[in-house]
Scaffold this active site. Structure first.
Site, PDB file in Angstrom:
ATOM      1  N   LYS A  22      -5.747  49.938 -27.275  1.00 22.84           N
ATOM      2  CA  LYS A  22      -6.717  50.090 -28.374  1.00 22.84           C
ATOM      3  C   LYS A  22      -7.674  48.905 -28.426  1.00 22.84           C
ATOM      4  CE  LYS A  22      -5.399  49.022 -32.818  1.00 22.84           C
ATOM      5  NZ  LYS A  22      -6.309  48.081 -33.506  1.00 22.84           N
ATOM      6  N   ASN A  23      -7.103  47.721 -28.461  1.00 27.62           N
ATOM      7  CA  ASN A  23      -7.943  46.547 -28.712  1.00 27.62           C
ATOM      8  C   ASN A  23      -8.786  46.139 -27.501  1.00 27.62           C
ATOM      9  OD1 ASN A  23      -7.057  46.560 -31.293  1.00 27.62           O
ATOM     10  ND2 ASN A  23      -5.568  44.893 -31.045  1.00 27.62           N
ATOM     11  N   CYS A 116      -6.806  46.874 -41.118  1.00 25.85           N
ATOM     12  CA  CYS A 116      -5.481  46.799 -41.741  1.00 25.85           C
ATOM     13  C   CYS A 116      -5.455  45.728 -42.824  1.00 25.85           C
ATOM     14  CB  CYS A 116      -4.447  46.466 -40.682  1.00 25.85           C
ATOM     15  SG  CYS A 116      -3.817  47.914 -39.866  1.00 25.85           S
ATOM     16  N   ARG A 121      -9.008  38.096 -43.818  1.00 23.98           N
ATOM     17  CA  ARG A 121      -9.791  38.380 -42.617  1.00 23.98           C
ATOM     18  C   ARG A 121     -11.292  38.096 -42.758  1.00 23.98           C
ATOM     19  NH1 ARG A 121      -7.225  43.377 -39.493  1.00 23.98           N
ATOM     20  NH2 ARG A 121      -7.966  42.138 -37.780  1.00 23.98           N
ATOM     21  N   ASP A 319       0.821  40.933 -33.585  1.00 23.03           N
ATOM     22  CA  ASP A 319       0.926  42.392 -33.724  1.00 23.03           C
ATOM     23  C   ASP A 319       2.341  42.914 -33.477  1.00 23.03           C
ATOM     24  OD1 ASP A 319      -1.740  42.425 -34.299  1.00 23.03           O
ATOM     25  OD2 ASP A 319      -2.391  43.132 -32.340  1.00 23.03           O
ATOM     26  N   ARG A 412      -3.599  55.115 -36.130  1.00 22.61           N
ATOM     27  CA  ARG A 412      -4.768  54.317 -35.765  1.00 22.61           C
ATOM     28  C   ARG A 412      -4.554  53.618 -34.422  1.00 22.61           C
ATOM     29  NH1 ARG A 412      -6.170  50.008 -39.579  1.00 22.61           N
ATOM     30  NH2 ARG A 412      -7.357  49.605 -37.718  1.00 22.61           N
TER      31      ARG A 412
END
Ligand code: EPZ
Length: 431
Positions: A22-23, A116, A121, A319, A412
């Site tokens: 994903k990232n 999230c 952030r 993560d 997600r």
């Protein structure tokens, strides 16, 4: 999928193929905007965040076609326009469109990006670096507006190796006049993936994989074919699930070279991990740059870890922290887990306690966990992506039945966590 039902206490057995990252995929998809040509991005995970990013690119005028587990994206007719709405606010990674939009159009208007709920952030590092490249930012009614008449290279020092800020600077710098140096850059494999895609498009970037990146600005980019690497966090999730449940699993395509800290922790918890090519003597798959995967044998009961501390790459990834915490709830002894990257990443503690876990808070970002023999299945709600995956792992380890709601968070980042775990023999159904 609205909920996952799990009958826990079954050791895992079998093999699962690890999805694309994903990232890594998200910034690469954003980068296709810079080329004004078609790129074929292969091995894209089929997850909600990727669908959001594709919608955003389409809303900017990119032509997108599905092609063999990926997308062909033609950005020749993209136009600057205001991005707003759910897609932006719901996805932190839409933030990498900031650098891409400024690089392509010299302007951007976007809602404050979401993502999230794992801390405040801020995006100060992104803004400071882009300002030093000539961008003016203003905020109005919660919207961020950026404009630059002459995007120029700069010498940038990041006070913290932020993944997102490094990505945004890279995206702007390849399009800027003159050269850019990023000192204190993030070294995560996802940064390497973005650099590799940009270089495949003709960009010139030195120092890839190190903390100092030098980017030659103003090179005209062409389209390219690019294969997104496998997802080290998804692989780490299933690896740790095997440590928690016992059994033996093959994580096909898992990017072993990016997972040394995770493998180290799994081994310290009593697992045996082997690169699959070493075990079977099979050939590497150089076209993907990984070594076929990891074979894991979980212990009967995990061993405690005196101190598990998250860190930037190559340290233990934030993560995977909540997933490791779930596993340690049944370890033989007392462990301490410390989070150093985000300030709100212990949201699973309450649910784990409801399952019987003995967890004590030692300040805001540190917990102590005394392992017990067995968690008890219960009803739980996912409140963020990786925390949700941690609850799934806890449910697999627990005696009896668990129900997990709030699965939209998990979707997600995981293509199909229920099916993947069923492939590993878990009794889990999506409803
Ligand atoms: C990326 O987030 C990942 N997201 C995160 O994965 C991952 O947890 C994180 O990197 C760390 O590895 C994506 O790639 C889409 P950062 P990012 O900027 O870029 C502070 C997942 O579950 N900071 O390296 O947002 C920040 O508050 C997600 O897949 C500032 O203070 O991470 C945090 O404490 C969640 N100012 C720390 O740095 C800034 O301007 C790390 O953030 C930027 C960041």
């Amino acid at each position: 999928m609205t909920a996952l039902h799990i009958q826990g206490g079954v050791p895992l057995q079998g093999k699962v193929s690890i999805q694309g990252s994903k990232n890594a995929a998200l910034p690469v998809l954003a980068a296709t905007l810079l080329t004004r040509e078609s790129s074929w991005i292969r091995n894209c995970p089929q997850i909600a965040d990727v669908r959001h990013m594709i919608n955003l690119l389409q809303s900017l005028g990119c032509q997108v076609q599905r092609a063999n587990e990926g997308f062909v994206i033609d950005s020749s007719r993209a136009e600057a326009c205001r991005m707003s709405g759910e897609a932006i606010t719901g996805m932190r990674s839409s933030l990498c469109l900031l650098g891409a939009m400024l690089g392509r159009f010299g302007e951007v208007v976007m809602e404050h990006p979401g993502g999230c709920v794992i801390g405040s952030r801020p995006i100060d590092l992104h803004l400071k670096a882009l300002r030093s490249m000539g961008v003016d930012f203003a905020e109005e009614d919660g919207r961020l507006m950026g404009r630059v008449s002459r995007l120029h290279g700069a010498d940038i020092r990041l006070d913290f190796p932020s993944v997102g800020a490094t990505e945004n600077i890279l995206l702007a710098a390849v399009m800027a006049e003159g050269n850019t140096v990023i000192a204190g850059a993030a070294k995560e494999p996802e940064i390497i993936a973005l650099c590799n895609y940009l270089c495949a498009c003709g960009a010139v970037i030195e120092g890839i994989g190190s903390s100092v990146l030098r980017i030659l600005g103003g090179v005209s980019l062409h389209g390219a074919e690019y294969v997104v690497p496998a997802d080290r966090i998804v692989a780490g999730t299933y690896l740790l699930a095997c440590v928690g449940c016992g059994g033996s699993v093959l994580l096909e395509n898992a990017p072993c070279d990016q997972m040394e800290s995770v493998i180290g922790i799994a081994e310290a918890m009593g697992a045996k991990c082997q690169k699959d090519c070493e075990r079977t003597g099979a050939e590497r798959r150089p076209e993907y740059g990984w070594e076929r995967g990891i074979y894991v044998q979980g212990p009967k009961r995990p061993l405690a870890i005196t101190k598990l501390r998250t860190a930037v790459y190559p340290g233990f990834p934030t993560d995977l922290q909540s997933i490791a915490l779930a596993v340690l709830t049944r370890a033989n002894g007392r462990s301490v887990v410390e989070e150093t990257i985000f300030e709100n990443r212990f949201r699973v503690v309450e649910s784990l306690r409801a399952m019987g876990a003995q967890i004590e808070e030692l300040g805001q970002n540190k917990v102590s966990v005394r392992g017990i023999l067995g968690l008890k299945g219960t009803q739980m709600e996912a409140k963020e992506l990786r925390g949700g995956a941690a609850l799934v792992v806890a449910g697999l380890m627990a005696e009896g039945e668990s129900e997990i709601t709030g699965c939209a968070y998990i979707e997600r980042g995981y293509e199909n966590i229920g099916k993947d775990l069923r492939d590993l023999g878990a009794r889990i159904v999506s409803v």
